[in-house]
Design an enzyme around this catalytic site. Structure first.
Site, PDB file in Angstrom:
ATOM      1  N   GLY A 104      25.439  13.336 -28.335  1.00  0.00           N
ATOM      2  CA  GLY A 104      24.773  13.764 -27.103  1.00  0.00           C
ATOM      3  C   GLY A 104      25.264  12.976 -25.907  1.00  0.00           C
ATOM      4  O   GLY A 104      25.400  13.508 -24.799  1.00  0.00           O
ATOM      5  N   ALA A 105      25.555  11.708 -26.141  1.00  0.00           N
ATOM      6  CA  ALA A 105      26.014  10.866 -25.027  1.00  0.00           C
ATOM      7  C   ALA A 105      27.372  11.353 -24.520  1.00  0.00           C
ATOM      8  O   ALA A 105      27.662  11.275 -23.334  1.00  0.00           O
ATOM      9  CB  ALA A 105      26.088   9.411 -25.469  1.00  0.00           C
ATOM     10  N   GLY A 113       0.841  -1.198   0.000  1.00  0.00           N
ATOM     11  CA  GLY A 113       0.000   0.000   0.000  1.00  0.00           C
ATOM     12  C   GLY A 113       0.874   1.246   0.000  1.00  0.00           C
ATOM     13  O   GLY A 113       2.046   1.220  -0.385  1.00  0.00           O
ATOM     14  N   GLY A 114       0.282   2.330   0.466  1.00  0.00           N
ATOM     15  CA  GLY A 114       1.003   3.606   0.473  1.00  0.00           C
ATOM     16  C   GLY A 114       2.263   3.560   1.309  1.00  0.00           C
ATOM     17  O   GLY A 114       3.141   4.420   1.172  1.00  0.00           O
TER      18      GLY A 114
HETATM   19  C1  HXC Z   1      -4.130  -4.565  11.150  1.00  0.00           C
HETATM   20  C2  HXC Z   1      -2.899  -6.376  10.506  1.00  0.00           C
HETATM   21  C3  HXC Z   1      -2.551  -5.731   9.317  1.00  0.00           C
HETATM   22  C4  HXC Z   1      -3.062  -4.422   9.091  1.00  0.00           C
HETATM   23  C5  HXC Z   1      -1.596  -7.649   9.327  1.00  0.00           C
HETATM   24  N1  HXC Z   1      -2.285  -7.552  10.460  1.00  0.00           N
HETATM   25  N2  HXC Z   1      -1.752  -6.544   8.598  1.00  0.00           N
HETATM   26  N3  HXC Z   1      -3.680  -5.789  11.412  1.00  0.00           N
HETATM   27  N4  HXC Z   1      -3.845  -3.886  10.046  1.00  0.00           N
HETATM   28  N5  HXC Z   1      -2.751  -3.734   7.996  1.00  0.00           N
HETATM   29  C6  HXC Z   1      -2.384  -8.535  11.529  1.00  0.00           C
HETATM   30  C7  HXC Z   1      -3.170  -9.764  11.140  1.00  0.00           C
HETATM   31  O1  HXC Z   1      -4.545  -9.533  11.326  1.00  0.00           O
HETATM   32  C8  HXC Z   1      -2.604 -10.787  12.099  1.00  0.00           C
HETATM   33  O2  HXC Z   1      -3.196 -10.567  13.352  1.00  0.00           O
HETATM   34  C9  HXC Z   1      -1.163 -10.387  12.223  1.00  0.00           C
HETATM   35  O3  HXC Z   1      -1.104  -9.028  11.808  1.00  0.00           O
HETATM   36  C10 HXC Z   1      -0.240 -11.206  11.357  1.00  0.00           C
HETATM   37  O4  HXC Z   1      -0.777 -11.193  10.041  1.00  0.00           O
HETATM   38  P1  HXC Z   1      -1.048 -12.523   9.211  1.00  0.00           P
HETATM   39  O5  HXC Z   1      -2.016 -12.191   8.163  1.00  0.00           O
HETATM   40  O6  HXC Z   1      -1.372 -13.646  10.144  1.00  0.00           O
HETATM   41  O7  HXC Z   1       0.397 -12.789   8.598  1.00  0.00           O
HETATM   42  P2  HXC Z   1       0.775 -13.380   7.190  1.00  0.00           P
HETATM   43  O8  HXC Z   1      -0.046 -14.580   6.890  1.00  0.00           O
HETATM   44  O9  HXC Z   1       2.252 -13.531   7.216  1.00  0.00           O
HETATM   45  O10 HXC Z   1       0.368 -12.254   6.140  1.00  0.00           O
HETATM   46  C11 HXC Z   1       0.985 -11.029   6.148  1.00  0.00           C
HETATM   47  C12 HXC Z   1       0.260 -10.032   5.204  1.00  0.00           C
HETATM   48  C13 HXC Z   1      -1.250  -9.992   5.562  1.00  0.00           C
HETATM   49  C14 HXC Z   1       0.467 -10.477   3.753  1.00  0.00           C
HETATM   50  C15 HXC Z   1       0.951  -8.683   5.390  1.00  0.00           C
HETATM   51  O11 HXC Z   1      -1.371  -9.792   7.001  1.00  0.00           O
HETATM   52  C16 HXC Z   1      -1.981  -8.892   4.886  1.00  0.00           C
HETATM   53  O12 HXC Z   1      -2.339  -8.999   3.740  1.00  0.00           O
HETATM   54  N6  HXC Z   1      -2.211  -7.772   5.602  1.00  0.00           N
HETATM   55  C17 HXC Z   1      -2.912  -6.644   5.047  1.00  0.00           C
HETATM   56  C18 HXC Z   1      -2.024  -5.943   4.054  1.00  0.00           C
HETATM   57  C19 HXC Z   1      -2.676  -4.726   3.473  1.00  0.00           C
HETATM   58  O13 HXC Z   1      -3.625  -4.788   2.693  1.00  0.00           O
HETATM   59  N7  HXC Z   1      -2.207  -3.593   3.905  1.00  0.00           N
HETATM   60  C20 HXC Z   1      -2.662  -2.343   3.366  1.00  0.00           C
HETATM   61  C21 HXC Z   1      -3.354  -1.603   4.467  1.00  0.00           C
HETATM   62  S1  HXC Z   1      -3.797  -0.061   3.776  1.00  0.00           S
HETATM   63  P3  HXC Z   1      -3.518 -11.782  14.366  1.00  0.00           P
HETATM   64  O14 HXC Z   1      -4.205 -11.117  15.495  1.00  0.00           O
HETATM   65  O15 HXC Z   1      -4.357 -12.716  13.582  1.00  0.00           O
HETATM   66  O16 HXC Z   1      -2.177 -12.351  14.721  1.00  0.00           O
HETATM   67  C22 HXC Z   1      -2.351   0.798   3.736  1.00  0.00           C
HETATM   68  C23 HXC Z   1      -2.473   2.170   3.199  1.00  0.00           C
HETATM   69  C24 HXC Z   1      -1.330   2.976   3.662  1.00  0.00           C
HETATM   70  O17 HXC Z   1      -1.337   0.369   4.125  1.00  0.00           O
HETATM   71  C25 HXC Z   1      -1.421   4.325   3.029  1.00  0.00           C
HETATM   72  C26 HXC Z   1      -0.301   5.186   3.490  1.00  0.00           C
HETATM   73  C27 HXC Z   1      -0.313   6.460   2.755  1.00  0.00           C
END
Ligand code: HXC
Length: 517
Positions: free
Chosen positions: A407-408, A172-173
């Site tokens: 140019g290079a 993401g961001g």
């Molecule tokens: C809250 C999160 C989280 C998140 C992971 N967790 N990402 N909690 N917010 N963004 C939590 C899970 O719920 C889990 O909690 C623990 O962290 C471990 O994650 P798992 O999924 O069990 O691990 P894994 O299987 O290794 O997968 C990792 C992952 C996946 C691929 C990163 O967690 C995932 O897809 N997360 C979301 C990624 C995502 O879409 N992020 C974008 C968010 S928006 P528990 O309690 O079960 O242990 C964003 C915008 C930013 O980032 C903009 C900035 C400008």
């Protein structure tokens, strides 16, 4: 036990708890994936015993979705300062064991605190990323936290070195903080960077793609150019950070550190007198030249797998850091194209921002022709490199080994772009264009009217090459300061850099430039 002892005990217990991050199970999971924890990574990065942790007792403040029951001391990032080779660095390491290292408002505050300290103290910031992105439960507060970090990345750019190592997801961001820093390091099979993950990609475009294919280390090293370095694992990534820091000053007002050097400055390398092949179309390996001239052949290549037709990286001459930019005849004949221009321009600008002299080794037949390049904006991208060299005020030493056309020639740190010392080997060919192209333009009519056009063009090309494919025309006008013996290149570069070590050059005052982005 006295009440004071009890309180001390409580402190020690709290610290132990904080050190456990998301707990033993989560740590085991991290280890099972071949990854180290955030704390282990910090220990591997800094000098032994030098790490001072800050904000160990910070907790998030979110109460949405039952988050008040999910609190961890220190939250999902470890921050503080330590030393690398005795030099101060600030760092933050996202802790995946705590809610997936996802970024909360309070985590952002912790990160911003060390970034602010780094700016005040004039020391590098190193970010170790391993995070699921914005903590979803915190909504806009997590977004605001990212924005605060990005703003600091921007203000710190060109002031203190910023290095990002990605040792897990960075999605993401969140990717924009590393993207705003000077160097990104990714580990094979461990690091992923993408703006939108595979599921969203599938929904929006219908494309089936794995995390690795979308944003793995290989992809960003070879195709997008997002990452400058690829390593096998987090341990080797951290070793690389230490090595990289050894070439860099602490900030833009300081000079890079001087290392002890026992490689003789006047070491001759006879192989360089033989390295240029007789045929102008035959390649040789520019790495051999680099290795022969720098201190002990120790070269830290940057962006090794991207745009291999140009080589950039750090080396030392007589113990002092330099940035090397060199065309690579072995890859696409060393031609300049969009990616080579982008790669080298960014490197040149980094070196200039941090007082690292530039040594440019030239063997370039020109810019790559064709619609692919023109439609892709080679004009704008090529201008980036031209701009970068032209604005750079650090010492600039250029050595032309063989081809330097059109140019290079100008772009590759020529005299008029304020090249300080421009040398050429006797094999240099500095001209407006290569012989074959030149005679096609100049003698097309004569060839067409003759009985044997090929013979006419061949003869004319030989005449042109004899007259123009040499360094002496440029030397005649002072565009080349000297024609040097190849085997003596190391000594000549070191002498030039010594002479230029007190160089002062200032560009006109302006709010900022408007380089062709
Ligand atoms: C809250 C999160 C989280 C998140 C992971 N967790 N990402 N909690 N917010 N963004 C939590 C899970 O719920 C889990 O909690 C623990 O962290 C471990 O994650 P798992 O999924 O069990 O691990 P894994 O299987 O290794 O997968 C990792 C992952 C996946 C691929 C990163 O967690 C995932 O897809 N997360 C979301 C990624 C995502 O879409 N992020 C974008 C968010 S928006 P528990 O309690 O079960 O242990 C964003 C915008 C930013 O980032 C903009 C900035 C400008």
């Amino acid at each position: 036990m006295s009440s004071q002892s009890e309180k001390v005990r409580e402190l020690i217990d709290n610290r132990e708890q904080a050190r456990l991050g998301g707990g033993e199970k989560a740590i085991e999971k991290q280890h099972a994936q071949g990854k180290h924890t955030a704390r282990e990574r910090i220990e591997m990065l800094v000098d032994e015993g030098s790490f001072e942790e800050l904000d160990m007792f910070v907790e998030h403040r979110c109460t949405n979705f039952g988050m008040e029951k999910k609190r961890f001391l220190g939250d999902g990032v470890i921050t503080g300062y330590g030393t690398v080779e005795g030099r101060l660095v600030y760092l933050f390491a996202q802790d995946f064991t705590v809610i997936g290292g996802s970024l909360s408002e309070t985590m952002a505050k912790k990160i911003c605190k060390v970034m602010d300290l780094a700016m005040q103290m004039g020391a590098p910031v190193i970010g170790l990323n391993d995070s699921g992105g914005a903590r979803i439960q915190e909504g806009v507060n997590a977004l605001a936290g990212y924005s605060e970090i990005f703003q600091r990345n921007i203000l710190a750019s060109g002031v203190i070195p910023q290095i990002s190592a990605i040792f897990g997801p960075c999605a993401g961001g969140a990717v924009y903080s590393p993207a705003l820093t000077d160097f990104i390091i990714m580990a094979r099979g461990m690091s992923y960077m993408f703006l939108t993950g595979p599921k969203v990609v599938k929904t929006v475009t219908g494309e089936d793609v794995t995390q690795e294919q979308l944003g793995g280390a290989e992809v960003h090293a070879t195709r997008s150019g997002v990452t400058q370095f690829v390593v096998d694992d987090d341990k080797s990534g951290l070793e690389l950070v230490r090595k990289l820091l050894g070439f860099l000053p602490q900030n833009n007002l300081e000079e890079p550190p001087i290392h002890e050097n026992d490689d003789p400055i006047d070491r001759l390398d006879d192989s360089l007198n033989e390295i240029i092949p007789d045929s102008p179309n035959k390649p040789y390996d520019m790495f051999e030249v680099i290795g022969a001239v720098i201190d002990k052949g120790e070269f830290l290549e940057v962006h090794a797998d991207f745009a291999k037709n140009i080589i950039v990286g750090f080396a030392r001459f007589n113990g002092r850091s330099v940035g090397i930019v060199a065309n690579q005849p072995k890859s696409l004949a060393g031609v300049l194209d969009i990616n080579a221009s982008r790669k080298a321009a960014r490197f040149v600008r980094f070196c200039d921002a941090f007082n690292i002299p530039l040594v440019t080794l030239v063997d370039v037949p020109g810019f790559l022709p064709g619609t692919g390049q023109e439609y892709g904006g080679v004009i704008t991208h090529g201008a980036k490199l031209l701009y970068a060299y032209g604005e750079a005020t650090v010492p600039k030493v250029t050595v032309t080994l063989r081809k330097s056309y059109g140019g290079a020639h100008i772009v590759m740190s020529c005299k008029q772009l304020r090249g300080d010392m421009n040398y050429a080997w006797p094999t240099a060919e500095i001209a407006v264009m290569g012989g074959a192209g030149a005679v096609e333009v100049l003698y097309a009519k004569e060839a067409k009217e003759s009985d044997d056009p090929t013979k006419v063009l061949t003869e004319r090309e030989a005449e042109y090459t004899k007259a123009f494919a040499n360094p002496y025309n440029a030397a005649k006008y002072g565009y080349i300061d000297d024609v040097i013996e190849p085997r003596n290149t190391r000594f000549r570069i070191i002498r030039a850099l010594q002479q230029l070590s007190t160089k002062k050059q200032v560009n006109p005052p302006k709010k900022h430039d408007n380089l062709p982005l």
